[in-house]
Design a protein around this motif. Structure first.
Motif, PDB file in Angstrom:
ATOM      1  N   LEU A 135       0.834  -1.203   0.000  1.00 49.50           N
ATOM      2  CA  LEU A 135       0.000   0.000   0.000  1.00 49.50           C
ATOM      3  C   LEU A 135       0.867   1.252   0.000  1.00 49.50           C
ATOM      4  CD1 LEU A 135      -2.868  -0.966   2.475  1.00 49.50           C
ATOM      5  CD2 LEU A 135      -3.132  -0.304   0.090  1.00 49.50           C
ATOM      6  N   LEU A 136       1.945   1.218   0.745  1.00 55.53           N
ATOM      7  CA  LEU A 136       2.842   2.371   0.775  1.00 55.53           C
ATOM      8  C   LEU A 136       3.500   2.583  -0.585  1.00 55.53           C
ATOM      9  CD1 LEU A 136       4.076   4.558   2.567  1.00 55.53           C
ATOM     10  CD2 LEU A 136       5.871   2.943   3.191  1.00 55.53           C
TER      11      LEU A 136
ATOM     12  N   LEU B 297       3.164  10.463   7.165  1.00 52.11           N
ATOM     13  CA  LEU B 297       2.793  10.155   8.547  1.00 52.11           C
ATOM     14  C   LEU B 297       2.656   8.650   8.766  1.00 52.11           C
ATOM     15  CD1 LEU B 297       0.303  13.074   9.232  1.00 52.11           C
ATOM     16  CD2 LEU B 297       2.615  12.796  10.086  1.00 52.11           C
ATOM     17  N   SER B 298       2.278   7.905   7.738  1.00 56.28           N
ATOM     18  CA  SER B 298       2.240   6.447   7.865  1.00 56.28           C
ATOM     19  C   SER B 298       3.650   5.873   8.008  1.00 56.28           C
ATOM     20  CB  SER B 298       1.541   5.832   6.646  1.00 56.28           C
ATOM     21  OG  SER B 298       0.189   6.230   6.579  1.00 56.28           O
ATOM     22  N   ILE B 299       4.609   6.454   7.288  1.00 54.46           N
ATOM     23  CA  ILE B 299       6.001   6.011   7.424  1.00 54.46           C
ATOM     24  C   ILE B 299       6.506   6.278   8.835  1.00 54.46           C
ATOM     25  CG2 ILE B 299       8.361   6.478   6.662  1.00 54.46           C
ATOM     26  CD1 ILE B 299       7.240   6.957   3.862  1.00 54.46           C
ATOM     27  N   ILE B 300       6.196   7.458   9.366  1.00 55.06           N
ATOM     28  CA  ILE B 300       6.594   7.766  10.745  1.00 55.06           C
ATOM     29  C   ILE B 300       5.966   6.783  11.720  1.00 55.06           C
ATOM     30  CG2 ILE B 300       6.416   9.496  12.575  1.00 55.06           C
ATOM     31  CD1 ILE B 300       6.551  11.643  10.421  1.00 55.06           C
TER      32      ILE B 300
ATOM     33  N   GLY C  66      -2.520  11.571   9.585  1.00 56.67           N
ATOM     34  CA  GLY C  66      -2.419  11.454   8.137  1.00 56.67           C
ATOM     35  C   GLY C  66      -3.775  11.269   7.484  1.00 56.67           C
ATOM     36  N   ILE C  67      -4.633  10.459   8.095  1.00 55.66           N
ATOM     37  CA  ILE C  67      -5.986  10.258   7.555  1.00 55.66           C
ATOM     38  C   ILE C  67      -6.770  11.570   7.564  1.00 55.66           C
ATOM     39  CG2 ILE C  67      -8.191   9.126   8.003  1.00 55.66           C
ATOM     40  CD1 ILE C  67      -6.680   6.718   8.988  1.00 55.66           C
ATOM     41  N   THR C  68      -6.636  12.338   8.650  1.00 54.59           N
ATOM     42  CA  THR C  68      -7.376  13.592   8.756  1.00 54.59           C
ATOM     43  C   THR C  68      -6.923  14.608   7.711  1.00 54.59           C
ATOM     44  OG1 THR C  68      -7.588  13.205  11.141  1.00 54.59           O
ATOM     45  CG2 THR C  68      -8.043  15.419  10.340  1.00 54.59           C
ATOM     46  N   ILE C  69      -5.619  14.744   7.510  1.00 55.97           N
ATOM     47  CA  ILE C  69      -5.115  15.693   6.500  1.00 55.97           C
ATOM     48  C   ILE C  69      -5.523  15.238   5.097  1.00 55.97           C
ATOM     49  CG2 ILE C  69      -3.044  16.723   5.507  1.00 55.97           C
ATOM     50  CD1 ILE C  69      -1.725  16.433   8.233  1.00 55.97           C
ATOM     51  N   GLU C  70      -5.449  13.949   4.844  1.00 52.39           N
ATOM     52  CA  GLU C  70      -5.897  13.420   3.542  1.00 52.39           C
ATOM     53  C   GLU C  70      -7.370  13.710   3.325  1.00 52.39           C
ATOM     54  OE1 GLU C  70      -7.946  10.811   0.951  1.00 52.39           O
ATOM     55  OE2 GLU C  70      -8.001  10.552   3.136  1.00 52.39           O
ATOM     56  N   LEU C  71      -8.164  13.595   4.378  1.00 49.93           N
ATOM     57  CA  LEU C  71      -9.587  13.902   4.296  1.00 49.93           C
ATOM     58  C   LEU C  71      -9.813  15.368   3.967  1.00 49.93           C
ATOM     59  CD1 LEU C  71     -12.576  13.187   4.795  1.00 49.93           C
ATOM     60  CD2 LEU C  71     -12.175  13.578   7.219  1.00 49.93           C
ATOM     61  N   LEU C  72      -9.009  16.250   4.548  1.00 45.25           N
ATOM     62  CA  LEU C  72      -9.136  17.680   4.273  1.00 45.25           C
ATOM     63  C   LEU C  72      -8.857  17.985   2.802  1.00 45.25           C
ATOM     64  CD1 LEU C  72      -9.563  20.512   5.482  1.00 45.25           C
ATOM     65  CD2 LEU C  72      -7.100  20.581   5.924  1.00 45.25           C
TER      66      LEU C  72
END
Length: 377
Positions: free
Chosen positions: A241-242, A273-276, A304-310
């Protein structure tokens, strides 16, 4: 942990006759022998739904003894044991306090789950109004992620059978299904089959690869006694996925499209953010000293999910604006076409008859010529 069996160490001693040794150096016999034995402790559980992680032990006043625990772990890398003693009369209160003492990450996770729930309502309303299938896939993605986060928070430190099943198997299935829906949503929302053919094929085969890994995970989890195989497949799914996200970002930046840029920026934040988060899980790295949510890997993934959602909302607003502009242009074009046809009906235009126009001057010339004098005058 899946199950616990306690054993009590009992020591029984047998005495033997002591013999004296002579100066010649004869060896004496063993003076005493101790034969330890392990006695299973009956599995007496508290009368509470969350009771699988508790066992009752009984000791006499001032008694000292040793207990051993035979533990059967679940098929997950998240097994943990927190030994503690509680009086039998206070066990229910102790279980209640364990669940009420929610950590900061549990509160933040509930907040993120609520945000994803709002996105489910929003995407559902968009689908009802527009009937566009991409919003159904976004509902599927939001539903999977919100359920995953909600169960992670609710079942934290819970010793129920469902929590064991969720942590060992169900969480990876929900995670994989959610991101399959997410990839299909990108294909529909960006219309890659029409606008970006190469990217469309790449995302299609990416979703097929994730589906294949998920199927292999189910097979090896259920049939193979070696958990390491299923765990390796689970880690491979996250790495795949990454990789899909990184390649999508690199290809998306080459298209120079505003709608694509919004989606790419959301994926960049989610990837970083997923890598972190993954690095913190693998290395136990802490960003700050002491107890803080900044030291928890789940916090960065949720961020990361929240920023992607924005950025998705930015992209959706931009796409709706462009669709409105195109619709207005189309309407204006149709109005202009209708007005042109109406004007043609009111003022018809017929081209002149060239034959009549050229004959008239010659006729006039002949008529204006003087008459010939009569002969003989």
């Amino acid at each position: 942990m899946d199950s616990i069996q306690l054993y009590r160490l009992d020591s029984t001693s047998t005495t033997g006759a002591a013999t004296t040794s002579t100066i010649t150096g004869t060896t004496p016999s063993t003076p005493a022998a101790s034969t330890p034995s392990l006695t299973p402790v009956p599995d007496i559980l508290p009368n509470d739904p969350d009771s699988l992680g508790y066992r009752q032990i009984t000791l006499n006043p001032h008694e000292k003894t040793t207990f051993f625990a035979l533990i059967s772990f679940i098929k997950a890398p998240t097994n943990s044991i927190n030994p503690g003693l509680t009086r039998d009369t206070l066990i229910r209160q102790a279980i209640m306090l364990t669940h009420k003492n929610s950590t900061n990450i549990d509160v933040i996770t509930n907040l993120f789950a609520g945000i994803m729930l709002m996105m489910i309502f929003y995407a559902t309303s968009e689908y009802i109004q527009s009937r566009k299938p991409e919003f159904l896939y976004y509902v599927g993605y939001s539903l999977c992620i919100s359920v995953l986060l909600f169960l992670k928070s609710t079942l934290h430190r819970s010793t129920t059978g469902f929590n064991y099943f969720f942590e060992s198997f169900l969480d990876n299935i929900i995670f994989s299904v959610g991101y399959i829906c997410y990839i299909v949503f990108h294909r529909k929302f960006l219309e890659t089959s029409k606008n970006y053919r190469t990217l469309d094929r790449y995302l299609f085969w990416g979703s097929i690869a994730i589906t294949t890994l998920m199927s292999l995970y189910v097979i090896f989890y259920l049939l193979s006694p070696d958990f390491r195989i299923a765990n390796t497949i689970e880690d491979s799914t996250k790495i795949l996925l990454l990789v899909i996200s990184i390649v999508f970002v690199l290809k998306g930046l080459t298209y120079h499209n505003q709608l694509m840029n919004y989606i790419v920026m959301g994926n960049i934040s989610l990837c970083l953010l997923s890598i972190i988060s993954q690095v913190m899980i693998s290395t136990n790295f802490h960003t700050v000293k002491g107890q803080s949510v900044l030291n928890l890997a789940l916090f960065y993934y949720e961020g990361g999910i929240t920023i992607e959602l924005l950025f998705f909302l930015f992209a959706l607003t931009y796409k709706n604006k462009m669709e409105i502009i195109q619709s207005l242009r189309k309407e204006e074009k149709l109005k202009l076409e209708a007005q042109r046809k109406e004007m043609e009906k009111q003022w018809p235009y017929s081209p002149p008859n060239r034959t009549n126009a050229t004959a008239s001057p010659s006729t006039c010339t002949m008529n204006s010529a003087p008459a010939s004098p009569p002969s003989g005058s």
